[in-house]
Scaffold this motif. Structure first.
Motif, mmCIF file in Angstrom:
data_model
loop_
_atom_site.group_PDB
_atom_site.id
_atom_site.type_symbol
_atom_site.label_atom_id
_atom_site.label_comp_id
_atom_site.label_asym_id
_atom_site.label_seq_id
_atom_site.Cartn_x
_atom_site.Cartn_y
_atom_site.Cartn_z
ATOM 1 N N THR A 1 62.032 24.745 147.642
ATOM 2 C CA THR A 1 60.577 24.671 147.109
ATOM 3 C C THR A 1 60.554 24.820 145.517
ATOM 4 O O THR A 1 61.551 25.898 144.880
ATOM 5 N N SER A 2 59.419 24.956 144.910
ATOM 6 C CA SER A 2 59.159 25.309 143.388
ATOM 7 C C SER A 2 59.176 27.219 143.534
ATOM 8 O O SER A 2 60.286 27.711 142.435
ATOM 9 N N SER B 1 47.797 17.347 134.875
ATOM 10 C CA SER B 1 49.378 17.693 135.955
ATOM 11 C C SER B 1 49.107 16.139 136.395
ATOM 12 O O SER B 1 50.661 16.189 137.594
ATOM 13 N N LEU B 2 49.393 15.177 136.351
ATOM 14 C CA LEU B 2 49.333 14.050 137.050
ATOM 15 C C LEU B 2 50.122 14.106 137.060
ATOM 16 O O LEU B 2 50.961 12.385 138.011
ATOM 17 N N THR B 3 50.484 13.246 135.775
ATOM 18 C CA THR B 3 51.907 12.233 135.599
ATOM 19 C C THR B 3 53.550 14.008 136.252
ATOM 20 O O THR B 3 54.196 13.099 136.422
ATOM 21 N N TRP B 4 52.719 14.840 135.743
ATOM 22 C CA TRP B 4 53.366 15.315 136.320
ATOM 23 C C TRP B 4 53.454 16.021 137.867
ATOM 24 O O TRP B 4 54.836 15.872 138.528
ATOM 25 N N GLN B 5 52.648 15.257 138.712
ATOM 26 C CA GLN B 5 52.738 15.293 139.922
ATOM 27 C C GLN B 5 53.802 14.432 140.887
ATOM 28 O O GLN B 5 53.683 13.822 141.726
ATOM 29 N N VAL B 6 52.765 13.178 140.083
ATOM 30 C CA VAL B 6 53.404 11.721 140.595
ATOM 31 C C VAL B 6 54.929 11.100 140.821
ATOM 32 O O VAL B 6 55.366 10.178 140.720
ATOM 33 N N GLN C 1 43.864 19.353 136.807
ATOM 34 C CA GLN C 1 44.335 18.025 137.693
ATOM 35 C C GLN C 1 44.858 16.768 136.635
ATOM 36 O O GLN C 1 45.495 15.958 136.575
ATOM 37 N N ARG D 1 60.542 16.798 146.403
ATOM 38 C CA ARG D 1 61.219 15.965 146.839
ATOM 39 C C ARG D 1 62.808 14.694 147.246
ATOM 40 O O ARG D 1 63.279 14.325 148.076
ATOM 41 N N ASN E 1 58.281 20.247 139.143
ATOM 42 C CA ASN E 1 57.534 19.486 139.607
ATOM 43 C C ASN E 1 57.794 19.056 140.719
ATOM 44 O O ASN E 1 58.414 19.246 141.573
ATOM 45 N N PRO E 2 57.608 18.413 142.008
ATOM 46 C CA PRO E 2 57.104 18.368 142.802
ATOM 47 C C PRO E 2 58.017 17.260 143.058
ATOM 48 O O PRO E 2 59.195 17.504 145.190
#
Length: 801
Positions: A352-353, A319-324, A316, A347, A342-343
């Motif tokens: 998908t990955s 991956s915060l920066t990775w996610q947002v 968690q 978007r 990443n997501p």
């Protein structure tokens, strides 16, 4: 140069080898010239001419107190048409149009001091028309054996072409600087071995903490950059001529010694600039502030280093920066497959990955971009990082999005960051299209349009404007707009245009109707000059615009003639109607007078009515004469102060108490030239009109002042001194339509039977006959001011100023 000047007699050997001018000197009739024949000329003159005639550089000599002109063959083109009559004539006569400009220099040289000028502006007429020219030249005194100055030697070179070229280049540099200023990439221009800043755009100033660097060397402006070794890199680029490319370079920005330090990551290039001889004379700096991207890449790198080791307990946090982050982060293997994404990928593209990891990324690349992608992949495999590489990738919906890539090799894999720049690129293309459309509108407009720099120099003009004078843009660009053919053909217009331009440059919109002589004929225009503001709100240029109203003016003139005929018809009908009403009681009285049976008292009453009608008819005739300006006037000196005070007393005693009458007469008021009786009648008319405009009461002010008019101040009056009588009321006022017809004969807004409509016509006719005018100022709800302008009496009064 052929020797066409072999001397024919002793004493003229100095002409040998002197070319065309030497031959002309030898052949010239000098019998009536102050110098006499060449054989008798002073040795100093012969020696100087021998040197000058043999030179291939344009030279001339001014001999003696009158500076008699002698020149060589290269000087002939400079004289142009003057060459036929210039030899031996005074310089002040030959170059009369520029003599006042060069005389101080010539006088200095003749006093014994040499002079030199570089790129001096002279407006010459060497071919029958004025030319703007620039010159680099020197005046050198020529002395006799006793040391006395007997002549001056002029060595000259025309630099007009170079000066104009440099100005055009400066304008082009200014436009480029404007574009660079708006660029999102940082840019700067360094000159000389000291690396002095010649230019730095807003993005560059942002990178260095907003410091003002232009005009200063790198060492002076950015000591923090010097400490970090950037000066040595610049010195190496300047010395070797080899560009320097940096990716993810660290710059520790510290705007003040001991102040806070801001770390930046920069991708940039030091590009050497070469002069005409191939030598480095400057360095162009350009790049992007990659701080945000570097942080993302660093976080991605750190994340991937720890991905396999601590994925469970720290997923968690890592991956915060990775996610947002909106940036599309990923890891490419050597086969071109995105192993991790990443997501932001889903978007942006919809995949998908797992879907992205199931195929090579090139399967999603637009077919037209595959060749460029292959080249970029080859560079990555060679260990070279990618910066700002763009390609199109297919979305799940079948559309394509343009991605800007940054990628670097690490441990056999490629860590990448991509950003969707589709909308940015579309906006850039839309901006380019918009600019092209604006240019098309500018060129195809029916208005005459242009753009001028703040010094008045014309920078651009549309086709409509150029067609009006039959010129191309290069014929007028670079000239002061008031010195272009749009204005130079009309006396007084260049001066007016220059004054109007200065007003517009100060921020004042200017609009006037003007009539000018163009090569196509006499044309009338609705001309406006508008200031153009930049993003900071400062005036950056002036935009002249003009609409050809020649046809409209002709139509208006035809309409005025039609209105005059209509007014003449109304005048005829009104006069006939009034005289019919006046003659009726007179004819009735005459019929009764013939009847002997009529009682005397009835005859007397009828005659009284007839007499009243006759008096009214006389008054009507008097007003008609005043309107027609044919009424005989007894113009004498009139004391306006006494007359106005008398009229005010009469109005006070006659009007309703709710109407207040005030008098304001300027001290030391001179007499006016007028017909006292007619003037009293005119002021009574104006007073009655003012009273009728205030049914609920109000104030009437009789105000008198003296005004001096200069030439051109009032088109309706000649220059001179005038006494102005103003009748002001606080009544209902008039709208524009009523004000426009106020002086028309028989026009009235009063009820039937309460006015003839000739009062203001009579006042207007009286003022015109006396050499003055009637001026009306009125707005609905703000009252009315009637100004009667009368010439001041010629006999001086004690109070005259």
């Amino acid at each position: 140069m052929p020797d066409t000047a072999a001397p024919s007699s002793a004493g003229t050997e100095f002409l040998r080898g002197g070319g065309i001018l030497a031959a002309r000197i030898a052949a010239h009739d000098w019998s009536r010239h102050p110098l006499g024949p060449p054989a008798q000329w002073p040795p100093e003159l012969k020696t100087t001419l021998s040197i000058m005639l043999g030179s291939r550089f344009a030279m001339c000599v001014g001999w003696g107190p009158d500076l008699l002109l002698f020149y060589n063959d290269p000087y002939i083109p400079i004289l142009g048409a003057k060459d036929a009559v210039a030899l031996g004539e005074p310089i002040a006569t030959v170059w009369s149009e520029v003599w006042e400009d060069i005389r101080p220099l010539a006088e200095t040289a003749m006093s014994g001091t040499a002079t030199w000028r570089e790129d001096m502006y002279l407006r010459m007429e060497r071919n029958g028309f004025p030319e703007d020219t620039w010159w680099t030249f020197s005046y050198t005194p020529v002395r006799d054996p006793d040391g006395r100055v007997v002549a001056m030697l002029n060595v000259t070179h025309e630099t007009t072409a170079r000066v104009l070229t440099e100005r055009r280049l400066a304008d082009e540099n200014k436009r480029l600087a404007s574009m660079f200023e708006l660029s999102p990439t940082f840019m700067a221009m360094l000159r000389g071995p000291g690396h002095r800043f010649e230019f730095a755009n807003a993005s560059y100033r942002g990178v260095v903490g907003g410091r003002d660097v232009v005009g200063r060397t790198l060492a002076e402006a950015l000591p923090d950059a010097v400490e970090q070794g950037y000066l040595q890199v610049l010195d190496r680029v300047y010395a070797t001529g080899m560009p320097f490319v940096a990716s993810d370079a660290v710059f520790l920005e510290q705007t003040t010694p001991g102040g806070p330090v801001n770390e930046r990551r920069l991708d940039f290039v030091y590009q050497p600039l070469l002069d005409a001889q191939g030598r480095v004379d400057g360095i162009f700096v350009t790049g992007v502030d990659a701080t945000a991207r570097a942080r993302s890449e660093a976080e991605l790198h750190a994340l991937n280093q720890n991905l396999e080791r601590q994925v469970a307990e720290q997923a968690q946090e890592r991956s915060l920066t990775w996610q947002v982050t909106p940036d599309m982060l990923g890891v490419l293997n050597r086969d071109g497959v995105l192993e991790k994404t990443n997501p932001a990928w889903q978007r942006t593209l919809g995949w998908t990955s797992a879907e992205l990891a199931a195929r090579p990324a090139r399967d999603l690349v637009h077919p037209d971009d595959l060749e460029a992608v292959t080249e970029a992949r080859t560079r990555l495999h060679a260990g070279e990082p990618l910066l700002g590489f763009e390609c199109r990738m297919r979305t799940r919906d079948g559309d394509y999005r343009t991605l800007s890539w940054v990628a670097s090799p690490e441990g056999g894999k490629f860590y990448c960051s991509a950003r969707d720049v589709t909308d940015i690129n579309q906006a850039a293309r839309a901006l380019a299209d918009s600019q092209a459309q604006l240019r098309s509108l500018f060129e195809n407009s029916h208005q005459l349009q242009g753009r001028c720099a703040l010094d008045g120099t014309l920078e651009d003009a549309n086709r409509t404007a150029l067609d009006a004078i039959g010129c191309d843009l290069e014929d007028v660009v670079g000239l002061p707009v008031w010195e272009t053919p749009w204005f130079t053909g009309t006396p007084g217009m260049p001066e007016w245009m220059r004054a109007a331009f200065m007003r517009a440059r100060a921020g004042e919109p200017v609009r006037e109707e003007v009539t000018v002589h163009l090569p196509t004929g006499l044309r009338s225009f609705d001309l406006s000059l508008r200031p153009l503001y930049d993003a900071s709100g400062a005036v950056s240029a002036v935009v002249p615009e003009a609409l050809d109203i020649t046809g409209r003016r002709a139509t208006e003139e035809a309409l005025r003639q039609s209105q005059k005929l209509e007014a003449m018809g109304q005048l005829t009908g009104g006069v006939a109607h009034d005289f019919n009403n006046l003659l009726t009681p007179i004819m009735a009285a005459l019929e009764l007078a013939e009847d002997p049976q009529v009682r005397p008292e009835r005859r007397a009453r009828t005659l009284a009515v007839a007499r009243q009608s006759a008096e009214r008819a006389a008054t009507l005739v008097q007003r008609l004469l005043a309107f027609a300006r044919r009424q005989p006037l007894q113009a004498v000196e009139v004391d306006i102060r006494l007359l106005v005070e008398g009229i005010a007393h009469l109005l006070r005693s006659s009007f309703d108490p709710r109407v207040r009458v005030a008098v304001d007469v300027e001290d030391g008021l001179p007499h006016a030239r007028a017909d006292g009786n007619q003037l009293e009648m005119a002021l009574l008319n104006l007073g009655v009109n003012a009273r009728d405009a205030m049914p609920e009461g109000g104030t009437i002010t009789l105000r008198v002042r003296c005004v001096a008019l200069d030439s051109g101040q009032d088109a309706a009056l000649p220059p001179g001194r005038y006494v102005v009588i103003a009748v002001e009321d606080t009544g209902l006022g008039m709208n524009e339509a009523t004000r426009a017809r106020a002086i028309e004969p028989f026009f009235t807004t009063k009820a039937i039977g309460q006015g003839t409509g000739l009062g203001l016509s009579m006042v207007h006719g009286l003022a015109s006959q006396l050499g003055g005018r009637l001026r009306i100022d009125s707005e609905p709800g703000r009252g009315t001011t009637m100004e009667l302008w009368l010439p001041q009496a010629r006999t001086a009064q004690p109070g005259d100023r």
